[in-house]
Design a protein around this motif. Structure first.
Motif, PDB file in Angstrom:
ATOM      1  N   SER A  12       0.853  -1.191   0.000  1.00 20.89           N
ATOM      2  CA  SER A  12       0.000   0.000   0.000  1.00 20.89           C
ATOM      3  C   SER A  12       0.884   1.235   0.000  1.00 20.89           C
ATOM      4  CB  SER A  12      -0.934   0.003   1.211  1.00 20.89           C
ATOM      5  OG  SER A  12      -0.192   0.032   2.410  1.00 20.89           O
ATOM      6  N   ASP A  15       1.024   5.517   0.991  1.00 21.56           N
ATOM      7  CA  ASP A  15       0.496   6.746   1.588  1.00 21.56           C
ATOM      8  C   ASP A  15       1.224   7.899   0.914  1.00 21.56           C
ATOM      9  OD1 ASP A  15      -0.177   8.961   3.086  1.00 21.56           O
ATOM     10  OD2 ASP A  15      -0.191   7.866   4.977  1.00 21.56           O
ATOM     11  N   LYS A  66       2.551  10.848   2.873  1.00 19.23           N
ATOM     12  CA  LYS A  66       3.749  10.620   3.669  1.00 19.23           C
ATOM     13  C   LYS A  66       4.923  10.125   2.831  1.00 19.23           C
ATOM     14  CE  LYS A  66       1.286   9.489   7.949  1.00 19.23           C
ATOM     15  NZ  LYS A  66       1.084   8.478   9.018  1.00 19.23           N
TER      16      LYS A  66
END
Length: 121
Positions: A71, A73, A76
């Motif tokens: 995954s 982000d 970030k």
């Protein structure tokens, strides 16, 4: 300066879980595919998984499918590899890699320093 910093490796018993993180900096994160490779002693390097926002694609090696989840982000600049149901054969140094596409990742690009994952039986 481009940096890929892996973390989250360690020692775990078979059947356990770990989550690896790859924190990226020094390039436009959204423009790159991020992949995970691993290499065990005496074995060839193996592509494990890859995620690409620009291609809209995710890939897994057959050996980790249904056990690992990648995954991203983007806020970030970090990619994660959730590893469940770990097996002793998952023991390896895991590397984070950045390149433009998942389809050719690993032949060049940027590499992290690696994080050790050890799965005991």
């Amino acid at each position: 300066e481009v940096q890929l910093v892996e973390s989250g490796g360690g020692l775990v018993q078979a059947g356990g879980s770990l989550r690896l993180s790859c924190a990226a900096s020094g390039f436009t994160f959204d423009d790159y595919a991020i992949g995970w490779f691993r290499q065990a002693p005496g074995k060839e390097r193996e592509g494990v998984s890859c995620i690409s926002s620009s291609e809209g694609s995710i890939y897994y090696a057959d050996s980790v499918k249904d056990r690992f989840t990648i995954s991203s982000d983007n806020a970030k600049n970090t990619v994660y590899l959730q590893m469940n149901s770990l097996k002793p054969e998952d023991t390896a140094v895991y590397y984070c890699v950045a390149d433009y596409y998942c389809t050719n990742i690993g032949s060049g690009g940027y590499w992290g320093q690696g994080t050790q994952v050890t799965v005991s039986s």
